[in-house]
Scaffold this motif. Structure first.
Motif, PDB file in Angstrom:
ATOM      1  N   GLY A 261      27.137  37.332  44.873  1.00  0.00           N
ATOM      2  CA  GLY A 261      27.259  35.875  44.808  1.00  0.00           C
ATOM      3  C   GLY A 261      28.247  35.471  43.729  1.00  0.00           C
ATOM      4  O   GLY A 261      29.027  36.281  43.216  1.00  0.00           O
ATOM      5  N   VAL A 262      28.214  34.194  43.369  1.00  0.00           N
ATOM      6  CA  VAL A 262      29.187  33.635  42.428  1.00  0.00           C
ATOM      7  C   VAL A 262      28.469  32.769  41.402  1.00  0.00           C
ATOM      8  O   VAL A 262      27.610  31.947  41.756  1.00  0.00           O
ATOM      9  CB  VAL A 262      30.252  32.780  43.157  1.00  0.00           C
ATOM     10  CG1 VAL A 262      31.244  32.196  42.152  1.00  0.00           C
ATOM     11  CG2 VAL A 262      30.978  33.608  44.203  1.00  0.00           C
ATOM     12  N   LEU A 263      28.831  32.947  40.131  1.00  0.00           N
ATOM     13  CA  LEU A 263      28.414  32.050  39.061  1.00  0.00           C
ATOM     14  C   LEU A 263      29.647  31.340  38.529  1.00  0.00           C
ATOM     15  O   LEU A 263      30.644  31.993  38.172  1.00  0.00           O
ATOM     16  CB  LEU A 263      27.737  32.819  37.925  1.00  0.00           C
ATOM     17  CG  LEU A 263      26.361  33.431  38.210  1.00  0.00           C
ATOM     18  CD1 LEU A 263      25.845  34.163  36.979  1.00  0.00           C
ATOM     19  CD2 LEU A 263      25.360  32.365  38.646  1.00  0.00           C
ATOM     20  N   SER A 264      29.609  30.018  38.497  1.00  0.00           N
ATOM     21  CA  SER A 264      30.715  29.230  37.956  1.00  0.00           C
ATOM     22  C   SER A 264      30.446  28.956  36.482  1.00  0.00           C
ATOM     23  O   SER A 264      29.393  28.403  36.130  1.00  0.00           O
ATOM     24  CB  SER A 264      30.862  27.910  38.724  1.00  0.00           C
ATOM     25  OG  SER A 264      31.180  28.173  40.088  1.00  0.00           O
ATOM     26  N   LEU A 310      35.773  29.140  35.132  1.00  0.00           N
ATOM     27  CA  LEU A 310      35.917  30.494  35.649  1.00  0.00           C
ATOM     28  C   LEU A 310      34.826  30.809  36.657  1.00  0.00           C
ATOM     29  O   LEU A 310      33.687  30.344  36.509  1.00  0.00           O
ATOM     30  CB  LEU A 310      35.836  31.516  34.502  1.00  0.00           C
ATOM     31  CG  LEU A 310      36.722  31.251  33.279  1.00  0.00           C
ATOM     32  CD1 LEU A 310      36.388  32.234  32.177  1.00  0.00           C
ATOM     33  CD2 LEU A 310      38.190  31.345  33.662  1.00  0.00           C
ATOM     34  N   ASP A 311      35.179  31.602  37.656  1.00  0.00           N
ATOM     35  CA  ASP A 311      34.194  32.105  38.620  1.00  0.00           C
ATOM     36  C   ASP A 311      33.926  33.576  38.330  1.00  0.00           C
ATOM     37  O   ASP A 311      34.858  34.390  38.281  1.00  0.00           O
ATOM     38  CB  ASP A 311      34.718  31.952  40.048  1.00  0.00           C
ATOM     39  CG  ASP A 311      34.600  30.533  40.559  1.00  0.00           C
ATOM     40  OD1 ASP A 311      33.838  29.757  39.951  1.00  0.00           O
ATOM     41  OD2 ASP A 311      35.280  30.187  41.537  1.00  0.00           O
ATOM     42  N   LEU A 312      32.657  33.893  38.119  1.00  0.00           N
ATOM     43  CA  LEU A 312      32.230  35.277  37.956  1.00  0.00           C
ATOM     44  C   LEU A 312      31.663  35.723  39.301  1.00  0.00           C
ATOM     45  O   LEU A 312      30.609  35.253  39.726  1.00  0.00           O
ATOM     46  CB  LEU A 312      31.175  35.386  36.855  1.00  0.00           C
ATOM     47  CG  LEU A 312      30.614  36.771  36.561  1.00  0.00           C
ATOM     48  CD1 LEU A 312      31.709  37.738  36.144  1.00  0.00           C
ATOM     49  CD2 LEU A 312      29.528  36.695  35.485  1.00  0.00           C
ATOM     50  N   VAL A 313      32.381  36.613  39.977  1.00  0.00           N
ATOM     51  CA  VAL A 313      32.044  37.019  41.334  1.00  0.00           C
ATOM     52  C   VAL A 313      31.382  38.389  41.322  1.00  0.00           C
ATOM     53  O   VAL A 313      31.888  39.333  40.690  1.00  0.00           O
ATOM     54  CB  VAL A 313      33.307  37.059  42.221  1.00  0.00           C
ATOM     55  CG1 VAL A 313      32.947  37.493  43.640  1.00  0.00           C
ATOM     56  CG2 VAL A 313      33.992  35.687  42.236  1.00  0.00           C
ATOM     57  N   PHE A 314      30.249  38.480  42.004  1.00  0.00           N
ATOM     58  CA  PHE A 314      29.542  39.750  42.185  1.00  0.00           C
ATOM     59  C   PHE A 314      29.654  40.140  43.655  1.00  0.00           C
ATOM     60  O   PHE A 314      29.223  39.385  44.532  1.00  0.00           O
ATOM     61  CB  PHE A 314      28.065  39.619  41.802  1.00  0.00           C
ATOM     62  CG  PHE A 314      27.837  39.223  40.374  1.00  0.00           C
ATOM     63  CD1 PHE A 314      27.630  40.188  39.397  1.00  0.00           C
ATOM     64  CD2 PHE A 314      27.827  37.885  39.991  1.00  0.00           C
ATOM     65  CE1 PHE A 314      27.404  39.826  38.072  1.00  0.00           C
ATOM     66  CE2 PHE A 314      27.614  37.517  38.672  1.00  0.00           C
ATOM     67  CZ  PHE A 314      27.403  38.495  37.713  1.00  0.00           C
ATOM     68  N   VAL A 320      33.914  40.565  39.045  1.00  0.00           N
ATOM     69  CA  VAL A 320      35.295  40.103  38.884  1.00  0.00           C
ATOM     70  C   VAL A 320      35.250  38.716  38.257  1.00  0.00           C
ATOM     71  O   VAL A 320      34.588  37.807  38.776  1.00  0.00           O
ATOM     72  CB  VAL A 320      36.036  40.050  40.241  1.00  0.00           C
ATOM     73  CG1 VAL A 320      37.442  39.496  40.045  1.00  0.00           C
ATOM     74  CG2 VAL A 320      36.088  41.431  40.874  1.00  0.00           C
ATOM     75  N   LEU A 321      35.942  38.545  37.128  1.00  0.00           N
ATOM     76  CA  LEU A 321      35.987  37.260  36.437  1.00  0.00           C
ATOM     77  C   LEU A 321      37.393  36.678  36.558  1.00  0.00           C
ATOM     78  O   LEU A 321      38.356  37.251  36.032  1.00  0.00           O
ATOM     79  CB  LEU A 321      35.620  37.418  34.964  1.00  0.00           C
ATOM     80  CG  LEU A 321      35.684  36.143  34.106  1.00  0.00           C
ATOM     81  CD1 LEU A 321      34.665  35.109  34.611  1.00  0.00           C
ATOM     82  CD2 LEU A 321      35.447  36.455  32.638  1.00  0.00           C
ATOM     83  N   ALA A 322      37.494  35.557  37.273  1.00  0.00           N
ATOM     84  CA  ALA A 322      38.785  34.880  37.461  1.00  0.00           C
ATOM     85  C   ALA A 322      39.845  35.847  37.958  1.00  0.00           C
ATOM     86  O   ALA A 322      40.992  35.827  37.503  1.00  0.00           O
ATOM     87  CB  ALA A 322      39.221  34.222  36.157  1.00  0.00           C
ATOM     88  N   GLY A 323      39.455  36.730  38.885  1.00  0.00           N
ATOM     89  CA  GLY A 323      40.395  37.684  39.462  1.00  0.00           C
ATOM     90  C   GLY A 323      40.585  38.954  38.658  1.00  0.00           C
ATOM     91  O   GLY A 323      41.330  39.851  39.074  1.00  0.00           O
ATOM     92  N   ILE A 324      39.930  39.078  37.508  1.00  0.00           N
ATOM     93  CA  ILE A 324      40.070  40.246  36.633  1.00  0.00           C
ATOM     94  C   ILE A 324      38.867  41.157  36.821  1.00  0.00           C
ATOM     95  O   ILE A 324      37.723  40.753  36.550  1.00  0.00           O
ATOM     96  CB  ILE A 324      40.180  39.823  35.162  1.00  0.00           C
ATOM     97  CG1 ILE A 324      41.358  38.865  34.986  1.00  0.00           C
ATOM     98  CG2 ILE A 324      40.317  41.043  34.258  1.00  0.00           C
ATOM     99  CD1 ILE A 324      41.412  38.227  33.620  1.00  0.00           C
ATOM    100  N   PRO A 325      39.038  42.404  37.288  1.00  0.00           N
ATOM    101  CA  PRO A 325      37.909  43.318  37.477  1.00  0.00           C
ATOM    102  C   PRO A 325      37.233  43.643  36.137  1.00  0.00           C
ATOM    103  O   PRO A 325      37.904  43.940  35.150  1.00  0.00           O
ATOM    104  CB  PRO A 325      38.551  44.567  38.085  1.00  0.00           C
ATOM    105  CG  PRO A 325      39.859  44.103  38.641  1.00  0.00           C
ATOM    106  CD  PRO A 325      40.315  42.990  37.737  1.00  0.00           C
TER     107      PRO A 325
END
Length: 335
Positions: A261-264, A310-314, A320-325
């Motif tokens: 999921g995603v945490l903003s 920033l979006d923290l994607v799981f 991945v944080l803002a496109g950064i692994p």
């Protein structure tokens, strides 16, 4: 008249018998719960348990209670703990302690809570499973300690857990710490300047947790919560002066506790947080310039001066944080 007198005597006798039976059953239930923890290898101490509250309240007073799991990471201790419920429904249970101490891990950080005038009120659904309908825990004074000492103090703090009307296994959780005073460690890390001019720190959190099944007496006997299937973060907000952090979003968890999921995330005045990270030893001085450059690029992308969105994607076990692994995602369940 004589019949009325005998009727009143009979009624008093029945009420007395019910009170005696119900308080004895409450006492047996408490002992059974403690015995189940002993059987699981926990260290359990109880000096005495007595009855009180006649005629309208069912009450057990526990003296010298301490409970700790085998590795001591989770523990609870109270010199005096009063368990009470109205005589007409034992499922509305209250627990009160003049002073109490609880220890538990927050991720890799062990925390110890010291509480004064602690009270927890539980409302249980009638039925064999005794599902938790609502719980509210509060304390007039709360002290949070970490491995290096006092982290913060809070007055009139509250935790509220309410069963959702839509699904029995979903619970809404609100954390409201009340007036917060940071401890020496946080003041040293964050810096006294952060507290100007915004006054007292603010912290609040509201979220919904979906468990694999409803919380009930089986969970209490087992001493563990059911598996968490989903987490919806309505808001997590922390602010001190002109520095603020916020989060919202939704995550689901598989059987191994891996999130998806995603945490903003929102950050205000991120440069002051970099200063705090460097003071606290979390950010090596040699990396300060590189991190500062990266965050300035992310700030420009978001368009908020001094702020980060920033979006923290799981996904697929990675973060991945803002496109950064960032590497593997932390697991909710440890193997």
């Amino acid at each position: 008249m004589r019949k009325l007198v005998w009727l009143l005597i009979l009624l008093v006798a029945l009420c007395s018998a019910w009170w005696a039976a119900a308080t004895t059953q409450m006492q047996s239930t408490v002992n059974a719960l403690l015995d189940s923890r002993r059987a699981a290898g926990w260290d359990v101490t109880l000096k005495d348990i007595g009855k009180a509250g006649f005629p309208l309240t069912l009450q057990n007073r526990l003296s010298g209670l301490s409970v700790a799991e085998p590795n001591q990471s989770i523990a609870f201790e109270a010199p005096q703990l009063d368990l009470s419920a109205p005589v007409w429904w034992p499922g509305d249970l209250s627990a009160r302690a003049p002073v109490a101490q609880a220890a538990f891990p927050a991720g890799a950080l062990p925390l110890v809570l010291n509480m004064r005038n602690m009270q927890a009120d539980l409302d249980l659904h009638p039925g064999l499973s005794l599902q938790l309908e609502q719980m509210e825990a509060r304390s007039t004074y709360l002290e949070v300690n970490g491995p290096d000492g006092l982290l913060l103090e809070a007055e009139e703090s509250r935790l509220r857990v309410t069963q959702s009307s839509d699904a029995a296994n979903e619970y809404n959780i609100a954390v409201l710490p009340g007036r917060i005073t940071p401890g020496p460690l946080l003041r040293r890390v964050l810096g006294e300047a952060i507290a100007q001019p915004g006054g007292q720190p603010i912290l609040s959190a509201r979220m919904a947790v979906t468990f694999a099944r409803a919380l009930d007496r089986h969970s209490a006997v087992a001493g563990t919560l059911p598996q968490i299937d989903a987490l919806t973060v309505e808001n997590v907000d922390a602010a001190w002066g002109d520095v603020a952090l916020g989060a919202e979003g939704a995550l689901t968890f598989d059987a191994q506790g891996i999130p998806d999921g995603v945490l903003s995330l929102r950050v205000t005045n991120w440069s002051k947080l970099l200063d705090a990270g460097e003071r606290g030893g979390f950010l090596p001085p040699s990396m300060r310039g590189q991190v500062n450059t990266m965050l300035r690029l992310l700030e420009a992308r978001g368009g908020t001066p001094g702020g980060l969105d920033l979006d923290l994607v799981f996904a697929e076990g990675q973060m991945v944080l803002a496109g950064i692994p960032l590497g593997p995602a932390p697991r909710l369940i440890q193997p």
